[in-house]
Design a protein around this motif. Structure first.
Motif, PDB file in Angstrom:
ATOM      1  N   GLY A  14       1.235  -1.235  -0.457  1.00  0.00           N
ATOM      2  CA  GLY A  14      -0.332  -0.229  -0.217  1.00  0.00           C
ATOM      3  C   GLY A  14       0.883   1.614   0.177  1.00  0.00           C
ATOM      4  N   PHE A  15       0.135   2.244  -0.443  1.00  0.00           N
ATOM      5  CA  PHE A  15       0.733   3.412  -0.613  1.00  0.00           C
ATOM      6  C   PHE A  15       0.945   4.109   1.133  1.00  0.00           C
ATOM      7  N   PRO A  16       2.395   4.816   1.510  1.00  0.00           N
ATOM      8  CA  PRO A  16       1.913   5.397   2.925  1.00  0.00           C
ATOM      9  C   PRO A  16       1.917   6.358   2.919  1.00  0.00           C
ATOM     10  N   CYS A  17       1.198   6.688   3.959  1.00  0.00           N
ATOM     11  CA  CYS A  17       0.361   7.692   4.348  1.00  0.00           C
ATOM     12  C   CYS A  17       0.555   9.287   4.412  1.00  0.00           C
ATOM     13  N   GLU A  18       1.539   9.490   4.355  1.00  0.00           N
ATOM     14  CA  GLU A  18       2.324  10.792   3.519  1.00  0.00           C
ATOM     15  C   GLU A  18       2.883  11.345   2.573  1.00  0.00           C
ATOM     16  N   THR A  19       1.951  10.196   1.157  1.00  0.00           N
ATOM     17  CA  THR A  19       2.195  10.084  -0.055  1.00  0.00           C
ATOM     18  C   THR A  19       0.895  10.575  -0.580  1.00  0.00           C
TER      19      THR A  19
END
Length: 370
Positions: free
Chosen positions: A98-103
């Motif tokens: 999954g995508f990191p939250c900051e991105t």
């Protein structure tokens, strides 16, 4: 997101250079290339040219490409992307969590290209959806070669990607529509043994012999390994979802031990039905997908849209034959005259408006209004 879409038949390296120069206008942030599988495409020859450009160049090889109301097995559709994009190259679907939250940004549209013959696509899409937040539009499909002319079917400026994916995110709105037109003819049935995209048992019987039995008894059709694909393209499976909708699963191979290989996974204990198609219903459903996409885009933006991206399953082409021209004509008729239509034929279709789970469809028509 898209500022220009152009169809091109290459005739050598210099023709590619001119084509890419034409796509790289002022303000271009990326170039998407959809390559039909019969096109001469030598990645190692083209990579130095791709790297000469200051914008991101990426794309895939597909059974065919679509420009306006014509589909081609030779040629390239190139698109100029006018907004900044985030591009993720995924070398292994299993390694993507999954995508990191900051991105994660709000109101993204997401384009996903996967190797259509790889496994674990549904779990990969679940990871994307669950880490992307809400109210995003997703569209994409499976790259691949119908006649296995190309081993690597996805590429960036840096490398070819085998058994992986490319994810492109932009801060723009997209309206997505999806429909298929296939109708239940037998069932419900239970998939009591399955692993990934292999069905082993249906209703506690070996999958392929049971499939043969149903078609012989209900349709008087004899399906064997020798004619499997020719018959199975007209009789896919449908997964029955919790909301009653049906996601089509295309059977592409019968195995010696009695199992069946599909494009896309079916979880064990899924409820399925056997489907059959009427050509007029499939063609009508394609028009419905266009209506859904434009309606969704108007809801999001209050505008009419600038470009239309079509992802249409290669097995619909094989089933419809010459009538696929009618499907493209119906799609084009539902789009305003000054809005371009382009896209590709796929091994599986990817779609969601963010209001329901991100699905990997088969034998379906997906339309995105950008």
């Amino acid at each position: 997101m898209i500022s220009k879409a152009v169809f091109f038949k290459p005739s050598g390296l210099e023709s590619w250079r001119s084509f890419l120069n034409d796509l790289q206008a002022e303000g271009t942030c990326g170039i998407l290339l959809m390559v039909a599988e019969n096109t001469f495409f030598d990645y190692e020859m083209l990579r130095p040219l791709f790297k000469d450009f200051d914008v991101l160049v990426f794309g895939g090889i597909f059974p065919g490409v679509i420009f306006e109301d014509v589909h081609y097995t030779e040629g390239v559709v190139g698109c100029s992307i006018e907004q900044p994009i985030l591009l993720d190259v995924i070398k292994s679907l299993d390694d993507f969590s999954g995508f990191p939250c900051e991105t994660v940004a709000s109101n993204d549209s997401v384009l996903i290209l996967v190797d259509g013959r790889t496994g674990n696509i549904s779990a990969f899409l679940n990871n994307i959806f669950e880490t992307s937040g809400s109210r995003r539009g997703f569209i994409g499909g499976g790259a691949g070669s119908l006649y296995n002319q190309h081993k690597h079917v996805l590429f960036s400026q840096e490398e070819c990607i085998d058994q992986g994916a490319i994810i492109v995110r932009a801060k723009s709105s997209i309206g997505v529509g999806v429909s298929h037109g296939w109708q239940p003819m037998y069932g419900p049935l239970v998939v009591n043994s399955a692993k990934g995209n292999e069905i082993k048992e249906i209703n506690w019987q070996k999958a392929f012999p049971y499939y043969q039995q149903i078609l012989l008894e209900k349709e008087k059709v004899l399906v064997e390994k020798a004619n499997f694909f020719d018959i199975a393209k007209s009789y896919p499976f449908g997964m029955v979802k919790m909301d009653g909708s049906i996601v089509v699963r295309d059977a592409i191979q019968a195995e010696e031990e009695g199992s069946m290989i599909l494009i896309g996974e079916i979880p064990q204990n899924s409820i399925i039905v056997l489907l059959h198609g009427d050509k007029s219903q499939l063609i009508g459903a394609a028009g419905d997908a266009v209506k859904q996409a434009f309606q969704r885009y108007r809801e999001l933006t209050g505008k009419r849209g600038g470009h239309t991206l079509l992802v249409d399953c290669i097995s619909r082409v094989l089933f419809l034959g010459e009538d696929f021209k009618k499907e493209l004509k119906v799609i084009r008729e539902h789009i305003p005259d000054n809005i371009p239509l382009f896209g590709f034929l796929s091994f599986g279709e990817i779609a969601s408006n963010g209001d329901r789970y991100l699905e990997f469809y088969n034998k379906s028509t997906v339309v995105g209004v950008l």
